[in-house]
Design a protein around this motif. Structure first.
Motif, mmCIF file in Angstrom:
data_model
loop_
_atom_site.group_PDB
_atom_site.id
_atom_site.type_symbol
_atom_site.label_atom_id
_atom_site.label_comp_id
_atom_site.label_asym_id
_atom_site.label_seq_id
_atom_site.Cartn_x
_atom_site.Cartn_y
_atom_site.Cartn_z
ATOM 1 N N GLU A 1 -9.987 -7.165 -41.730
ATOM 2 C CA GLU A 1 -9.415 -5.840 -41.492
ATOM 3 C C GLU A 1 -9.987 -4.772 -42.431
ATOM 4 O OE1 GLU A 1 -5.093 -3.868 -42.073
ATOM 5 O OE2 GLU A 1 -5.110 -5.773 -41.003
ATOM 6 N N PHE A 2 -10.168 -5.078 -43.708
ATOM 7 C CA PHE A 2 -10.672 -4.055 -44.642
ATOM 8 C C PHE A 2 -12.115 -3.687 -44.314
ATOM 9 C CE2 PHE A 2 -12.013 -7.845 -46.998
ATOM 10 C CZ PHE A 2 -13.240 -7.479 -47.511
ATOM 11 N N VAL A 3 -12.885 -4.624 -43.787
ATOM 12 C CA VAL A 3 -14.262 -4.326 -43.389
ATOM 13 C C VAL A 3 -14.255 -3.423 -42.161
ATOM 14 C CG1 VAL A 3 -16.452 -5.313 -42.597
ATOM 15 C CG2 VAL A 3 -15.124 -6.484 -44.368
ATOM 16 N N GLU A 4 -13.410 -3.747 -41.197
ATOM 17 C CA GLU A 4 -13.312 -2.931 -39.983
ATOM 18 C C GLU A 4 -12.893 -1.499 -40.321
ATOM 19 O OE1 GLU A 4 -10.795 -4.797 -37.095
ATOM 20 O OE2 GLU A 4 -12.088 -6.559 -36.958
ATOM 21 N N ARG A 5 -11.914 -1.345 -41.227
ATOM 22 C CA ARG A 5 -11.476 0.004 -41.621
ATOM 23 C C ARG A 5 -12.618 0.775 -42.278
ATOM 24 N NH1 ARG A 5 -6.787 -2.600 -43.545
ATOM 25 N NH2 ARG A 5 -7.550 -2.351 -45.647
#
Length: 125
Positions: free
Chosen positions: A3-7
């Motif tokens: 999720e943090f990479v996608e954000r």
């Protein structure tokens, strides 16, 4: 993909040329760094092929702990024990690398070669 990479990728795409880009990208980079630090602290374990030694490493590849079975102490000489320790650590690092890749995924090519200093000089940020 985590999720943090996608954000981070989403923010980079949406605010790449906007007026709010510097602050948005800075915030996204901080969030990315925090997520990456948390991810790198997760652990993975593996044993040597004969099961004498179990090694646990962080996803950042740091050795967290090793367990040497009593059988290893009885059955192996010092050289063999060293070899199975190295084997267990290598196996655990391989598992950690696979877990890391599975969680982070692949970055788009356009971001892997991005030079922030060049972007600032060119005025595209």
């Amino acid at each position: 993909m985590n999720e943090f990479v996608e954000r981070f990728l989403d923010t980079s795409e949406r605010h790449y040329r906007s007026d709010s880009a510097p602050q948005k990208l800075t915030d996204a980079a901080r969030d990315f760094q925090a997520g990456l630090t948390e991810l790198m602290s997760q652990t993975a374990s593996a044993t040597d092929q004969r099961g004498y030694v179990e090694a646990t490493v962080s996803l950042g590849r740091t050795v967290v702990k090793t367990y040497i079975s009593p059988h290893a102490m009885r059955d192996l000489d010092a050289g063999e024990l060293g070899e199975v320790c190295v084997e267990a650590i290598a196996a655990a690092r391989l598992v950690a690398a696979e877990q890391f890749t599975a969680q982070v995924g692949d970055f788009p090519d356009r971001l892997t070669h991005l030079d922030p200093a060049e972007l600032i000089r060119s005025g595209r940020v």
